[in-house]
Design an enzyme around this catalytic site. Sequence first.
Site, PDB file in Angstrom:
ATOM      1  N   GLY A  12     -15.795   2.402  -7.954  1.00 62.52           N
ATOM      2  CA  GLY A  12     -15.074   3.563  -7.431  1.00 62.52           C
ATOM      3  C   GLY A  12     -15.865   4.857  -7.441  1.00 62.52           C
ATOM      4  CG  ASN A  14     -18.673   5.608  -2.019  1.00 65.47           C
ATOM      5  OD1 ASN A  14     -19.187   6.489  -1.357  1.00 65.47           O
ATOM      6  ND2 ASN A  14     -19.304   4.499  -2.372  1.00 65.47           N
ATOM      7  CG  ASN A 102     -15.569  -0.713   5.202  1.00 67.47           C
ATOM      8  OD1 ASN A 102     -15.348  -0.536   4.003  1.00 67.47           O
ATOM      9  ND2 ASN A 102     -16.476  -1.579   5.623  1.00 67.47           N
ATOM     10  CG  HIS A 104     -21.401  -2.555   5.531  1.00 68.39           C
ATOM     11  ND1 HIS A 104     -20.748  -3.567   4.867  1.00 68.39           N
ATOM     12  CD2 HIS A 104     -22.645  -3.020   5.789  1.00 68.39           C
ATOM     13  CE1 HIS A 104     -21.560  -4.607   4.733  1.00 68.39           C
ATOM     14  NE2 HIS A 104     -22.708  -4.298   5.292  1.00 68.39           N
TER      15      HIS A 104
HETATM   16  C1  GAR Z   1     -20.517   0.956  -1.837  1.00 70.73           C
HETATM   17  O1  GAR Z   1     -21.918   0.937  -1.777  1.00 70.73           O
HETATM   18  C2  GAR Z   1     -19.931   0.521  -0.514  1.00 70.73           C
HETATM   19  O2  GAR Z   1     -20.707   0.900   0.583  1.00 70.73           O
HETATM   20  C3  GAR Z   1     -19.939  -0.973  -0.671  1.00 70.73           C
HETATM   21  O3  GAR Z   1     -19.541  -1.202  -2.009  1.00 70.73           O
HETATM   22  C4  GAR Z   1     -20.006  -0.114  -2.815  1.00 70.73           C
HETATM   23  C5  GAR Z   1     -18.839   0.357  -3.658  1.00 70.73           C
HETATM   24  O4  GAR Z   1     -19.279   1.223  -4.658  1.00 70.73           O
HETATM   25  N1  GAR Z   1     -19.064  -1.597   0.269  1.00 70.73           N
HETATM   26  C6  GAR Z   1     -19.288  -2.808   0.787  1.00 70.73           C
HETATM   27  O5  GAR Z   1     -20.271  -3.480   0.493  1.00 70.73           O
HETATM   28  C7  GAR Z   1     -18.250  -3.282   1.787  1.00 70.73           C
HETATM   29  N2  GAR Z   1     -18.707  -4.435   2.489  1.00 70.73           N
HETATM   30  P1  GAR Z   1     -18.220   2.124  -5.446  1.00 70.73           P
HETATM   31  O6  GAR Z   1     -17.103   1.212  -5.926  1.00 70.73           O
HETATM   32  O7  GAR Z   1     -18.984   2.707  -6.599  1.00 70.73           O
HETATM   33  O8  GAR Z   1     -17.714   3.177  -4.499  1.00 70.73           O
END
Ligand code: GAR
Length: 188
Positions: A12, A14, A102, A104
């Site tokens: 989390g 982001n 989303n 990515h």
């Molecule tokens: C982020 O890097 C996001 O781009 C990726 O997961 C991470 C979550 O980090 N998303 C994907 O790979 C979706 N296919 P966070 O939980 O620290 O925000």
Amino acid sequence: MKRIVIFASGSGSNAENLIKFFHNSDNASVIQVLTNNPHAKVLDRCKRLKISALSFNRTAFSRSEDILNILIVTRPDLIVLAGFLWKFPEFILNEFENKVINIHPALLPKYGGKGMYGIHVHEAVVANKETETGITIHYVNENYDEGAVIFQAKCNVSPTDSVKDVAAKIHELEMEHFPLVIDKLLSE
Ligand code: GAR
């Protein structure tokens, strides 16, 4: 004031960045975080940041209308998937057309699709000796990582970069751009 609901499955970082960014905004605010993982670190972050958070199971999400009904009551202007790993059900997408986005951690259409998330993406980028990678922010449709692209940002990958180095570069891009892109989307 525009209303943002975040879906997250793990750490989390982001989600926290978005919550903090919009905390002082006159344009939008994060009103709720939803997670499919009752042990996700994002729940601790929400507690600390005093943001309403809820975890749900697959039945509530895609085999019934429980989460849909919560969203209908919450009325988000934008649903943001920030590290959310379950496929988003079509019946929720239909209710929130063009309101689900989303992030990515790669330059889609490269390194997208089922199983391509988080560290797995960076491992593939390094294994394939890519010279650049980046982030993609896109609308969500019924297929993994295939909706219309809203924004991309690139960084270079040097031959000596480890998976961890690439992850750090991507993290930096996400922290910088994701709030700004959302802010702009919600100002249009
Ligand atoms: C982020 O890097 C996001 O781009 C990726 O997961 C991470 C979550 O980090 N998303 C994907 O790979 C979706 N296919 P966070 O939980 O620290 O925000």
